[in-house]
Design an enzyme around this catalytic site. Structure first.
Site, PDB file in Angstrom:
ATOM      1  N   GLU A 137      17.960 -21.918 130.708  1.00 47.15           N
ATOM      2  CA  GLU A 137      16.860 -20.507 130.731  1.00 47.15           C
ATOM      3  C   GLU A 137      15.503 -21.045 130.671  1.00 47.15           C
ATOM      4  OE1 GLU A 137      15.048 -18.191 130.869  1.00 47.15           O
ATOM      5  OE2 GLU A 137      16.644 -16.499 130.881  1.00 47.15           O
ATOM      6  N   HIS A 138      14.672 -20.307 130.482  1.00 48.06           N
ATOM      7  CA  HIS A 138      13.035 -21.341 130.542  1.00 48.06           C
ATOM      8  C   HIS A 138      12.776 -22.124 129.474  1.00 48.06           C
ATOM      9  CE1 HIS A 138      11.943 -19.689 126.153  1.00 48.06           C
ATOM     10  NE2 HIS A 138      12.555 -18.618 126.546  1.00 48.06           N
ATOM     11  N   ASP A 139      11.510 -23.245 129.879  1.00 46.67           N
ATOM     12  CA  ASP A 139      11.807 -24.489 129.391  1.00 46.67           C
ATOM     13  C   ASP A 139      12.423 -25.671 128.936  1.00 46.67           C
ATOM     14  OD1 ASP A 139       8.624 -23.975 129.610  1.00 46.67           O
ATOM     15  OD2 ASP A 139       8.998 -21.964 128.420  1.00 46.67           O
TER      16      ASP A 139
END
Ligand SMILES: CC(=O)SCCNC(=O)CCNC(=O)[C@H](O)C(C)(C)COP(=O)(O)OP(=O)(O)OC[C@H]1O[C@@H](n2cnc3c(N)ncnc32)[C@H](O)[C@@H]1OP(=O)(O)O
Length: 218
Positions: A137-139
């Site tokens: 997921e993000h980052d």
């Protein structure tokens, strides 16, 4: 279309071939595998020989994809090729049914299979593998030679160290750091950081033992 060769001719290579064909950017001119008979075909692609074939034909080949599932072995081949054939490119292979979100990046030689998701601003290093249906997921940060088995998932801001393997169906909650050369077992739920060279599994995941670099896990 650029001409490429594939290192490896086993089961993982079949999945990589499918991903390359679906991506439609590279022409596979053959496979290299020292452990299989020269001339044998896999999905119509001929096994041309072993590494030595590349030394003779290096100027007619644009790049290579290392289709070896074991993270340590894939890294060893990449390191050898970078030294011996420095002009060889390692293309990034992304299935058209994968999703690479805005700001996300995928390093050279990495393979992202069908249904995988690389979240916003997440980054994959070199020669990583995202198997079908896996999610970072993000980052998130995935260092070189790491892998997510099918349906493995990591929440936001997770860091996976180099050469680490996240097992099939394992889950890593948001914000967790997993060190280098770790193996997270199938179906694990990781809720605490995991230090380098550790095997962990279970729900919640428990540290089971340490492991040597390069120790077999598949
Ligand atoms: C396309 C593809 O195929 S990609 C690859 C997909 N495959 C994977 O993701 C495999 C991930 N590997 C695993 O989960 C493995 O079981 C490993 C690496 C964690 C094994 O670790 P080891 O420490 O060598 O475990 P070992 O096999 O010796 O088993 C020891 C015990 O742990 C248990 N165990 C092993 N793995 C797990 C797991 N993931 N979760 C819970 N228990 C487990 C075994 O059942 C065994 O229990 P027992 O002592 O009661 O019989």
């Amino acid at each position: 279309m650029s001409d490429i060769v594939i290192f490896g001719a086993g089961g993982h290579a079949k999945a990589v071939i499918d991903t390359i064909e679906q991506q439609g950017r590279y022409r596979i001119i053959g496979l290299l595998d020292a452990n299989q008979p020269t001339g044998k075909r896999v999905y119509g692609y001929e096994i041309l020989g072993d590494d030595s074939w590349l030394f003779v034909h290096e100027h007619s080949v644009h790049g290579a994809v290392i289709a070896i599932g074991d993270n340590w072995t894939r890294a060893a081949i990449a390191t050898r090729l970078e030294a011996d054939v420095p002009q060889l490119a390692f293309p990034t292979i992304v299935h058209p049914a994968a999703h690479v979100a805005r700001g996300a990046s995928v390093g050279a030689g990495s393979v992202v299979m069908a249904g995988a998701v690389i979240g916003s601003d997440a980054s994959l290093g070199q020669h990583c593998i995202m198997y079908p249906g896996s999610i970072i997921e993000h980052d998130g940060i995935m260092e070189d030679y790491a892998s997510f088995a099918p349906r493995a998932a990591a929440g936001g801001n997770v860091k996976i160290g180099s050469h680490s393997a996240i097992g099939i169906g394992a889950t890593v909650i948001h914000g967790i750091a997993i060190g280098g050369h770790c193996v997270i077992g199938a179906g694990a739920t990781v809720v605490k950081p995991v230090s380098d060279q550790t095997v962990a599994y279970g729900t919640p995941a428990r540290i089971v033992r340490t492991r040597e670099r390069g120790e077999r896990y598949l």
